[in-house]
Design an enzyme around this catalytic site. Structure first.
Site, PDB file in Angstrom:
ATOM      1  N   CYS A   2       0.825  -1.205   0.000  1.00  0.00           N
ATOM      2  CA  CYS A   2       0.000   0.000   0.000  1.00  0.00           C
ATOM      3  C   CYS A   2       0.857   1.252   0.000  1.00  0.00           C
ATOM      4  CB  CYS A   2      -0.904   0.016   1.225  1.00  0.00           C
ATOM      5  SG  CYS A   2      -1.929  -1.451   1.423  1.00  0.00           S
ATOM      6  N   ARG A  27       4.153   0.222  -6.254  1.00  0.00           N
ATOM      7  CA  ARG A  27       4.072  -0.615  -5.055  1.00  0.00           C
ATOM      8  C   ARG A  27       3.004  -1.692  -5.186  1.00  0.00           C
ATOM      9  NH1 ARG A  27       6.737   1.765  -0.685  1.00  0.00           N
ATOM     10  NH2 ARG A  27       5.455   0.691   0.848  1.00  0.00           N
ATOM     11  N   TRP A  75      -3.610  -2.309  -1.385  1.00  0.00           N
ATOM     12  CA  TRP A  75      -3.357  -3.672  -1.871  1.00  0.00           C
ATOM     13  C   TRP A  75      -4.093  -4.598  -0.918  1.00  0.00           C
ATOM     14  CZ3 TRP A  75      -0.606  -8.251  -0.526  1.00  0.00           C
ATOM     15  CH2 TRP A  75      -0.280  -9.082  -1.615  1.00  0.00           C
ATOM     16  N   ASN A 100      -0.976   1.330   6.090  1.00  0.00           N
ATOM     17  CA  ASN A 100      -0.236   0.257   5.424  1.00  0.00           C
ATOM     18  C   ASN A 100       0.191  -0.719   6.494  1.00  0.00           C
ATOM     19  OD1 ASN A 100       1.277  -1.347   3.744  1.00  0.00           O
ATOM     20  ND2 ASN A 100       3.024   0.038   3.627  1.00  0.00           N
ATOM     21  N   GLY A 101      -0.107  -2.012   6.306  1.00  0.00           N
ATOM     22  CA  GLY A 101       0.258  -3.022   7.289  1.00  0.00           C
ATOM     23  C   GLY A 101      -0.906  -3.939   7.597  1.00  0.00           C
ATOM     24  N   GLU A 483      15.432 -17.189 -11.935  1.00  0.00           N
ATOM     25  CA  GLU A 483      15.066 -15.783 -12.062  1.00  0.00           C
ATOM     26  C   GLU A 483      14.386 -15.517 -13.402  1.00  0.00           C
ATOM     27  OE1 GLU A 483      14.708 -11.659 -11.269  1.00  0.00           O
ATOM     28  OE2 GLU A 483      14.818 -13.474 -10.031  1.00  0.00           O
ATOM     29  N   LYS A 487      10.594 -13.998 -13.803  1.00  0.00           N
ATOM     30  CA  LYS A 487      10.266 -12.810 -14.581  1.00  0.00           C
ATOM     31  C   LYS A 487       9.133 -13.108 -15.560  1.00  0.00           C
ATOM     32  CE  LYS A 487      11.732 -10.287 -12.604  1.00  0.00           C
ATOM     33  NZ  LYS A 487      12.518 -10.696 -11.522  1.00  0.00           N
ATOM     34  N   GLU A 490       5.817 -13.581 -13.674  1.00  0.00           N
ATOM     35  CA  GLU A 490       5.373 -12.345 -13.026  1.00  0.00           C
ATOM     36  C   GLU A 490       4.620 -11.431 -13.979  1.00  0.00           C
ATOM     37  OE1 GLU A 490       8.187 -10.651  -9.531  1.00  0.00           O
ATOM     38  OE2 GLU A 490       9.191 -10.912 -11.454  1.00  0.00           O
ATOM     39  N   HIS A 506      14.450 -36.814 -13.794  1.00  0.00           N
ATOM     40  CA  HIS A 506      13.801 -37.084 -12.507  1.00  0.00           C
ATOM     41  C   HIS A 506      12.400 -36.481 -12.451  1.00  0.00           C
ATOM     42  CE1 HIS A 506      17.405 -38.799 -10.590  1.00  0.00           C
ATOM     43  NE2 HIS A 506      18.054 -37.942 -11.385  1.00  0.00           N
ATOM     44  N   LYS A 605       5.367  -4.211  -5.261  1.00  0.00           N
ATOM     45  CA  LYS A 605       6.815  -4.018  -5.366  1.00  0.00           C
ATOM     46  C   LYS A 605       7.511  -4.324  -4.053  1.00  0.00           C
ATOM     47  CE  LYS A 605      10.671  -2.709  -7.265  1.00  0.00           C
ATOM     48  NZ  LYS A 605      11.292  -3.562  -8.283  1.00  0.00           N
TER      49      LYS A 605
END
Length: 610
Positions: A2, A27, A75, A100-101, A483, A487, A490, A506, A605
């Site tokens: 947030c 964010r 958020w 925020n939290g 990574e 990406k 995401e 495997h 973010k």
């Protein structure tokens, strides 16, 4: 997550607040809102679902005016995205709150407040804050005291901005576990989750510390610590400018940040290399004494930073001969690790506010692991303040949710750390000079690989209609593959997984067919021949492969296999160089699919809550 912005001034604040929200979009959020105290001392509020542009439209249709106000991008945690759940939350037309939290005891507070007659209009945990402050105001407390007493009754993490009709020329701000910064103007003061929100109006800032409560008026700021004692917090001048967080000529922030990597890496190295050596002074006062005691390294991180840590482990053990372990912060903090004396705890975070990483550091310190060092991009962050040593990555603002330049600068910093620790173990002077030369050439090598952009854009067309993808790598390039897969998933929403290439037989080999593209990272190193054997296994089963290969690797395009030659790279820094084309691949696939590249759905973010 947030985003919070607030302003108390002697001019209209709504445009400032809206611009601040726009600058905090990176964010991640699902709704937005603003409240100002109007000329009659009443609370005027606008809230919308969706992007900040929707709030701009609402403001254009129904302008609100005032010199004190707070604003928020939400958020969702408690309660689905909706206008009713959007902040600011108001109680009794008297108190407005942005938060925020997460308030962990919100159920208990909610039950008590319902018995007191409070009516709830949302599903959020935040609304209990507004009611609690109202309750204390009703008991005759002023706004500062009402917020302070409310904070004492809340459990969890929060950054708060509170305004009230009772005292229309002030904002009360408070933080515990979530970042909050105060901006300093002339006859005006601001709060925000991030300095980026306030750069158009000031470059002077103070950073609230854990447990701080601040009172802002047009005449100044008063700050109280967790014990209620009045304190001074150091004023800092940001070197960032308002245009530092603009897209410029680029279509998306992510693309801009990919192309900023050569400069970011060069800045991270600046002043830290001299005559073929890494300067230990770059790690801060007392670094030499701390490093002399280190017998092992324990890396704690999340997401992309965790992948950086995995590559760092390969370097620590193979180059420096130092025992190194890497853990996901959210797992470390809840298990019972065996304490290893004289371990250097290394935390990695772009923002320095990642909740699980901060908690992991605190738990490691409580258990007595040893000294701590953070690799971070935000000098004034909580992680930097709580660590014994800090190595700043100097990547500059990273706005795109999918991390790019933060990752490559973290890797650069980890190589610097590997070298200075390795001196005390297996890394001799000749190897150090070789590694320093590789680092000095690194910005140019990244520049060169970015020239493949046009070719990667063409290759991305093969992915646009796919639903799944597999990424393969070996050794230090397995985390590079991880990574790359992260990406892609995401920002394009394609399901992507990474495996060590040697693990194909495997299980993952069962997935291979013409509809499962396989991306291979193929540097020219000691594992290349084994990797080629793994590629043959994919080819024999009709898999489509996209291979990013060192020009000297001897891998050529054939039926079902497309090779993109990457200029010859030094083996040790190759993971940094091979990262860039994977970033470009994910970017171009996402653009073709029409997704929101900079603000992918459901993601934030900076993950400042659990």
């Amino acid at each position: 997550m947030c985003g919070i912005v607030g302003a108390v001034a002697q001019r209209e604040v709504a445009p400032i607040l809206l611009e601040g929200l726009k600058r905090l979009e990176y964010r991640g959020y699902d709704s937005a809102g603003i409240v100002v105290l109007n000329a009659d001392g009443q609370l005027d509020r606008l809230r919308t679902l969706g992007k900040v542009t929707e709030l701009y439209k609402a403001y254009a249709a129904h302008p609100i005016s005032g010199s004190t106000g707070i604003a928020h991008t939400r958020w969702a945690t408690h309660g689905k995205p909706s206008e009713n759940n959007a902040h600011p939350h108001i109680c009794g037309k008297r108190v407005a709150v942005v938060h925020n939290g997460i308030i962990e005891n919100h159920d208990t507070l909610r039950a008590a407040q319902k018995q007191q007659g409070f009516r709830f209009t949302s599903e959020t945990d935040t609304e209990v804050i507004a009611h609690q402050v109202f309750h204390h105001l009703d008991q005759g407390e002023d706004l500062l005291r009402a917020v302070t007493r409310s904070c004492a009754q809340m459990k969890g993490a929060y950054a708060l901005g509170v305004v009230s009709c009772d005292q229309p020329d002030r904002i009360i701000a408070a933080r515990r576990g979530s970042p909050l910064v105060i901006g300093i103007g002339i006859g005006e003061y601001f709060i925000a989750s991030d300095v980026a929100a306030l750069l158009p109006v000031t470059q002077r800032f103070m950073f609230l510390e854990e447990g701080d409560v601040a009172e802002l008026t047009p005449h100044g700021v008063t700050i109280y610590d967790a014990a209620g004692t009045r304190v001074e917090r150091k004023e800092r001048r940001s070197e960032l400018t308002a245009d530092a967080v603009e897209r410029g000529e680029y279509r998306h922030y992510m693309l801009k940040e990919i192309y900023e990597q050569p400069r970011a890496v060069a800045d991270t190295l600046e002043g830290r290399l001299h005559q073929g050596r890494v300067l230990e002074a770059a790690f801060g006062a007392g670094a030499e004494e701390i490093f002399d005691q280190v017998q092992g390294v324990h890396i704690i991180a999340c997401g992309t930073s965790y992948h950086a840590g995995l590559i760092g482990r390969y370097w620590m053990e193979s180059l420096a001969g130092i025992p190194c372990s890497v853990e996901v912060a959210s797992e470390f903090r809840y298990r019972k690790p065996v304490v290893r004396n004289s371990s250097l705890i290394v935390t990695i975070s772009q923002s320095g506010e990642t909740a699980d990483t901060l908690a992991g550091l605190q738990e490691a310190k409580r258990l007595g692991f040893g000294q701590s060092l953070c690799i971070c991009n935000v000098p004034e962050s909580s992680l930097v303040r709580e660590s014994d040593l800090a190595l700043m990555t100097r990547a500059g603002p990273e706005i795109g949710v999918a991390s790019t330049k933060a990752f490559t600068t973290q890797l650069t910093a980890l190589m610097l750390l590997t070298i200075v620790l390795g001196r005390r173990f297996a890394l001799d002077e000749a190897l150090e000079r070789s590694l320093v030369r590789q680092l000095e050439h690194l910005p140019g090598a990244i520049e060169q690989v970015l020239q493949l952009d046009v070719h990667i854009r063409e290759l991305a067309e093969d992915f646009a209609d796919k639903q799944h993808a597999l990424f393969l790598g070996r050794g230090a390039h397995y985390p590079v593959a991880m990574e790359g897969a992260l990406k892609l998933k995401e920002i394009s929403y394609i399901h992507a997984e990474a495996y060590p290439a040697g693990e194909l037989k495997h299980g993952p080999l069962a997935l291979i067919d013409a509809d499962m593209p396989v991306v291979v990272v193929a540097p020219n190193n000691a594992l290349l021949e084994k990797l080629k054997s793994n590629m043959q296994e994919v080819s024999a089963r009709g898999g489509m492969m996209l291979v990013f290969a060192d020009e000297q690797a001897g891998v050529e395009t054939s039926d079902g296999t497309r090779v993109l030659p990457v200029a010859p790279t030094d083996d040790c820094v190759a993971p940094i160089i091979f990262t860039a084309p994977l970033q470009l691949l994910a970017y171009h696939v996402a653009v073709l699919k029409g997704t929101d590249v900079d603000q992918p759905r459901n993601l934030a973010k900076s993950v400042t809550v659990e």
